[in-house]
Write a protein that holds these residues in place. Sequence first.
Motif, short mmCIF file in Angstrom:
data_model
loop_
_atom_site.label_atom_id
_atom_site.label_comp_id
_atom_site.label_asym_id
_atom_site.label_seq_id
_atom_site.Cartn_x
_atom_site.Cartn_y
_atom_site.Cartn_z
N PRO A 46 39.08 39.37 42.56
CA PRO A 46 39.96 38.42 41.87
C PRO A 46 39.43 36.99 41.93
O PRO A 46 38.89 36.57 42.97
CB PRO A 46 41.28 38.54 42.63
N PHE A 47 39.54 36.29 40.84
CA PHE A 47 39.21 34.87 40.79
C PHE A 47 40.47 34.12 41.18
O PHE A 47 41.51 34.28 40.53
CB PHE A 47 38.76 34.45 39.38
N VAL A 48 40.41 33.35 42.24
CA VAL A 48 41.58 32.67 42.78
C VAL A 48 41.42 31.17 42.57
O VAL A 48 40.48 30.56 43.09
CB VAL A 48 41.78 32.99 44.27
N GLY A 49 42.31 30.59 41.79
CA GLY A 49 42.30 29.17 41.50
C GLY A 49 41.63 28.86 40.17
O GLY A 49 40.72 29.57 39.72
N LYS A 50 42.12 27.81 39.54
CA LYS A 50 41.60 27.40 38.24
C LYS A 50 40.09 27.17 38.28
O LYS A 50 39.36 27.56 37.38
CB LYS A 50 42.30 26.11 37.78
N LEU A 51 39.59 26.54 39.36
CA LEU A 51 38.16 26.25 39.46
C LEU A 51 37.33 27.53 39.46
O LEU A 51 36.29 27.59 38.79
CB LEU A 51 37.87 25.40 40.69
N ALA A 52 37.76 28.56 40.18
CA ALA A 52 37.03 29.82 40.22
C ALA A 52 37.05 30.51 38.85
O ALA A 52 36.04 31.07 38.41
CB ALA A 52 37.62 30.74 41.29
N ILE A 53 38.18 30.46 38.18
CA ILE A 53 38.29 31.08 36.85
C ILE A 53 37.37 30.36 35.87
O ILE A 53 36.64 31.00 35.10
CB ILE A 53 39.75 31.07 36.36
#
Length: 123
Positions: A46-53
Motif C-alpha cells: 500500500p502507498f501510504v500518504g499523498k507523497l507516496a502516491i
Amino acid sequence: MQGPLGHREAEAYVRHLFACIDAHDWAGLSSLLDDGAVYERPGYEPFVGKLAIMQFYRHERIVASGEHLLEQVLSNGEQIACWGSFAGQDKNGRPLKTRFADIYHLSGGRIGLRRTFFDSPAL
C-alpha cells in the motif's frame, strides 16, 4: 468538495480523477487526495500518504499513456465504486489493456482510501 456527494457529483469526481491520471496532471490528482490517503493496488505494498502516491504516479507506474473508460459509478455519498477498462501502453511501448474496479472512501471531499482491482496482472 465538502460533505457527501450525490450520484452526479460522484461520477464527475471520478471522471475528473481519471482525466487527471490520463493527462498526467499530477497537480490535479494531488488536489483530490487527502494528505494521509492510502492507495492499495495489486502487485504493490500500500502507498501510504499523498507523497507516496504521487511518487508512484510520477516515477514508478509502468504506464506511459492511455485512457480509462468508465462503465459505471455508484456512490452512497462518502464511498464510491466504479468499474471500466483501461487501454494504453507501458514505458517500453508495449500495449496494455485491462478491466478494473475501484473503491474510494472520501474524507472531507478528498480521497482517504482507494482500492484498485484488475482482471489481469498488475499494471
